[in-house]
Design an enzyme around this catalytic site. Structure first.
Site, PDB file in Angstrom:
ATOM      1  N   GLU A  42      54.359  49.009  67.620  1.00 55.08           N
ATOM      2  CA  GLU A  42      53.153  48.187  67.761  1.00 55.08           C
ATOM      3  C   GLU A  42      53.621  46.842  68.304  1.00 55.08           C
ATOM      4  OE1 GLU A  42      49.929  48.873  67.125  1.00 55.08           O
ATOM      5  OE2 GLU A  42      50.202  50.900  66.370  1.00 55.08           O
ATOM      6  N   CYS A  57      48.376  39.180  67.447  1.00 52.92           N
ATOM      7  CA  CYS A  57      48.824  39.997  68.581  1.00 52.92           C
ATOM      8  C   CYS A  57      47.680  40.361  69.518  1.00 52.92           C
ATOM      9  CB  CYS A  57      49.509  41.256  68.076  1.00 52.92           C
ATOM     10  SG  CYS A  57      48.457  42.218  66.993  1.00 52.92           S
TER      11      CYS A  57
HETATM   12  P1  NAD Z   1      60.081  40.200  65.805  1.00 50.60           P
HETATM   13  O1  NAD Z   1      60.207  41.357  66.702  1.00 50.60           O
HETATM   14  O2  NAD Z   1      60.944  39.018  66.019  1.00 50.60           O
HETATM   15  O3  NAD Z   1      60.263  40.618  64.278  1.00 50.60           O
HETATM   16  C1  NAD Z   1      59.585  41.684  63.687  1.00 50.60           C
HETATM   17  C2  NAD Z   1      60.482  42.346  62.672  1.00 50.60           C
HETATM   18  O4  NAD Z   1      61.646  42.851  63.323  1.00 50.60           O
HETATM   19  C3  NAD Z   1      60.960  41.435  61.554  1.00 50.60           C
HETATM   20  O5  NAD Z   1      60.855  42.108  60.324  1.00 50.60           O
HETATM   21  C4  NAD Z   1      62.398  41.172  61.906  1.00 50.60           C
HETATM   22  O6  NAD Z   1      63.211  40.989  60.771  1.00 50.60           O
HETATM   23  C5  NAD Z   1      62.800  42.433  62.618  1.00 50.60           C
HETATM   24  N1  NAD Z   1      63.860  42.183  63.605  1.00 50.60           N
HETATM   25  C6  NAD Z   1      64.079  41.065  64.316  1.00 50.60           C
HETATM   26  N2  NAD Z   1      65.164  41.230  65.116  1.00 50.60           N
HETATM   27  C7  NAD Z   1      65.595  42.488  64.937  1.00 50.60           C
HETATM   28  C8  NAD Z   1      66.651  43.249  65.510  1.00 50.60           C
HETATM   29  N3  NAD Z   1      67.485  42.762  66.442  1.00 50.60           N
HETATM   30  N4  NAD Z   1      66.807  44.515  65.090  1.00 50.60           N
HETATM   31  C9  NAD Z   1      65.985  45.041  64.180  1.00 50.60           C
HETATM   32  N5  NAD Z   1      64.975  44.370  63.590  1.00 50.60           N
HETATM   33  C10 NAD Z   1      64.771  43.097  63.976  1.00 50.60           C
HETATM   34  O7  NAD Z   1      58.555  39.850  65.958  1.00 50.60           O
HETATM   35  P2  NAD Z   1      57.789  38.586  65.477  1.00 50.60           P
HETATM   36  O8  NAD Z   1      58.165  37.381  66.279  1.00 50.60           O
HETATM   37  O9  NAD Z   1      57.923  38.500  64.001  1.00 50.60           O
HETATM   38  O10 NAD Z   1      56.288  38.998  65.889  1.00 50.60           O
HETATM   39  C11 NAD Z   1      55.635  38.551  67.037  1.00 50.60           C
HETATM   40  C12 NAD Z   1      55.361  39.664  68.019  1.00 50.60           C
HETATM   41  O11 NAD Z   1      54.805  40.772  67.363  1.00 50.60           O
HETATM   42  C13 NAD Z   1      54.362  39.283  69.098  1.00 50.60           C
HETATM   43  O12 NAD Z   1      54.815  39.774  70.324  1.00 50.60           O
HETATM   44  C14 NAD Z   1      53.103  40.008  68.691  1.00 50.60           C
HETATM   45  O13 NAD Z   1      52.216  40.304  69.747  1.00 50.60           O
HETATM   46  C15 NAD Z   1      53.654  41.230  68.054  1.00 50.60           C
HETATM   47  N6  NAD Z   1      52.707  41.787  67.111  1.00 50.60           N
HETATM   48  C16 NAD Z   1      52.157  42.982  67.393  1.00 50.60           C
HETATM   49  C17 NAD Z   1      51.220  43.506  66.531  1.00 50.60           C
HETATM   50  C18 NAD Z   1      50.563  44.829  66.780  1.00 50.60           C
HETATM   51  O14 NAD Z   1      49.890  45.299  65.875  1.00 50.60           O
HETATM   52  N7  NAD Z   1      50.731  45.422  67.928  1.00 50.60           N
HETATM   53  C19 NAD Z   1      50.876  42.801  65.381  1.00 50.60           C
HETATM   54  C20 NAD Z   1      51.481  41.586  65.139  1.00 50.60           C
HETATM   55  C21 NAD Z   1      52.410  41.089  65.995  1.00 50.60           C
END
Ligand code: NAD
Length: 458
Positions: A212, A246
């Site tokens: 997502e 998002c």
């Molecule tokens: P992120 O990808 O930085 O982090 C999300 C999760 O991934 C966290 O739990 C983090 O600990 C983990 N993570 C981070 N780096 C990682 C790695 N290298 N390997 C494995 N896991 C890792 O995202 P964010 O900044 O927290 O969220 C923002 C983004 O999420 C935006 O692009 C937004 O559009 C998207 N988003 C999408 C939805 C949806 O439903 N499609 C909902 C909310 C947010």
């Protein structure tokens, strides 16, 4: 690391014990989760205020309420969803009967971001419990108050060999888990770059995934649109959670015939929603951290500020801001904004507007404001997007009858309601053939049976 590995092994053993699979067990866990969330409602409000300055009403409408509604839907339907579905059998297999069972997946990993830290972790969890799985939950490290509270709640009500919360730096703990253990499914919500890393790690072990992700979700305001309503719904969808949604309208394309009127209405609406002192307004939140704050402030130079533009790094405050005169080539028109800055760009023809939308990858959401059915048909048929609304923004997310998910760069898979149950179970087809009828023509020697096969294999 040894501890983590042994915890994961415990989850596998518990899943293999079949304890999680009965309807009674799944129902009981969901009821327990519901009761506990209700009991912790005030603490949830406090945590979300600490992380994102969300008020109690917004917390209910966009977090707790959505989770409770999802549990209610599942409790109402789970028994029916779990029943094997009888389907037709084709002529060649007469007189067999066929069923599709919904099998749990096993031990699944759910990873969530910080922007809706409760519901983006717990709605998938509800589906995973409903599906009869064991679960590892990885909340975001950037919403520490909510993540700590979730850990407390989950640890209090579920044994750790059934549902385990793993906190910490995602880059370290997620890769450590995924490299050392084969999950049966990974459900990831977050950014596109991390989504790609997760997908690669999953591919190494052929683990199926839901991703997502995000992207640039446009709102189109046509010349015939109800401008007052469009301004209200776009301002609401954009500035709720300080733009850190998002599916927030990322930018607006408005027909030049109504551009001025729309911008004026938007300014008026922002003033009504958040006053001229949004920093101290009950309805307005804050940016999650300094890193995001600095990125967002950088966007303010990408156009002419029509309203807003004020910011305060200490308070992580950026006012609801509307930008005009934004070049389609500027960074703000190519990166997901994910904050309270809204570029508004005029257009003259539908084709011109479509070209601007198509300069970016397929969006997660799409919003069209028009009363013209032909315009609606043209946009919906020609533009690819995860999900969307006509004359609205964001609210499609809350309708559990609609699958929620992205397409192309905005994600893989979908969930909510029955779709979450389907995501966390696998369709297992079984055909049963009676022994009283066993025609010899199906067995060798086959020579001379071609005509017969052509008759009944179709
Ligand atoms: P992120 O990808 O930085 O982090 C999300 C999760 O991934 C966290 O739990 C983090 O600990 C983990 N993570 C981070 N780096 C990682 C790695 N290298 N390997 C494995 N896991 C890792 O995202 P964010 O900044 O927290 O969220 C923002 C983004 O999420 C935006 O692009 C937004 O559009 C998207 N988003 C999408 C939805 C949806 O439903 N499609 C909902 C909310 C947010």
């Amino acid at each position: 690391m040894t501890d983590l590995n042994s915890s994961l092994a415990d989850l596998r053993s518990y899943y293999n014990s079949h304890s999680t699979k009965s309807y009674a067990f799944r129902k009981k866990q969901l009821q327990l989760l519901k009761q506990t969330l209700l009991a912790y409602e005030k603490e949830i409000e406090k945590a979300l205020y600490a992380d994102l300055k969300k008020n109690a009403e917004e917390t209910y409408a966009t977090e707790t309420g959505l989770v409770l509604a999802e549990i209610n839907v599942v409790l109402k339907n789970l028994c029916r969803w779990m029943k094997p579905e009888s389907v037709e059998t084709n002529l060649v297999n007469f007189p067999s009967s066929s069923k599709i069972y919904r099998d749990p997946l096993g031990v699944v990993l759910i990873i969530s971001p910080w922007n809706y830290p409760l519901q983006l972790l717990l709605i998938p969890l509800i589906g995973a419990i409903a599906g009869g799985n064991c679960v590892v939950l990885k909340p975001s490290e950037f919403s520490p108050a909510t993540s700590a509270l979730i850990e407390k709640i989950i640890t209090e009500i579920f044994p750790s060999e059934y549902i385990k919360v793993i906190t910490g730096d995602g880059a370290q703990v997620v890769s450590a888990m995924m490299k050392n253990f084969r999950f049966d499914y990974v459900f990831y919500t977050g950014s596109i770059p991390v989504g790609k890393i997760i997908y690669q790690m999953a591919a190494e072990k052929l683990v199926p995934v839901t991703l997502e992700l995000g992207g640039k979700s446009p709102a189109i305001v046509c010349a015939d649109a109800n401008i007052t309503v469009a301004a209200k719904r776009i301002a609401f969808g954009k500035f709720i959670n300080t733009g850190q949604t998002c599916i927030a309208p990322d930018y607006v394309l408005v027909h030049n015939a109504v551009k001025e009127k729309f911008i004026n209405k938007l300014k008026e609406t922002i003033m009504k929603f958040y006053s001229d002192d949004a920093a101290n307004n009950y309805n307005y939140g804050k940016i999650i951290n300094e890193k995001r704050f600095d990125k967002l402030v950088g966007y303010l130079a990408d156009g002419k500020i029509v309203t807003g533009g004020e910011y305060n790094r200490e308070k992580l405050f950026i006012a609801p801001t509307v930008l005009e005169n934004v070049s389609p080539d500027s960074p703000i028109m190519h990166e997901e904004i994910f904050g309270p800055v809204l570029p508004v760009i005029g257009y003259n023809t539908t084709e011109e507007a479509m070209n601007i939308v198509e300069r970016n990858e397929t969006p997660l959401a799409f919003y069209l404001f028009t009363n013209d059915k032909n315009e609606e048909k043209e946009w919906v048929e020609k533009i690819s997007f995860g999900g969307g609304c006509i004359n609205n923004t964001d609210w499609h997310f809350t309708n559990h009858h609609l699958p929620f998910g992205g397409v192309g760069n905005s994600g893989i898979g979908a969930y909510h309601g029955k779709f979450t149950f389907d995501t966390f179970t696998r369709a297992k087809p079984v055909m049963k053939t009676p022994t009283w009828f066993d025609p010899s023509f199906k067995y060798p020697p086959l020579k001379g049976k071609l005509k017969l096969f052509k008759w009944f294999i179709k």
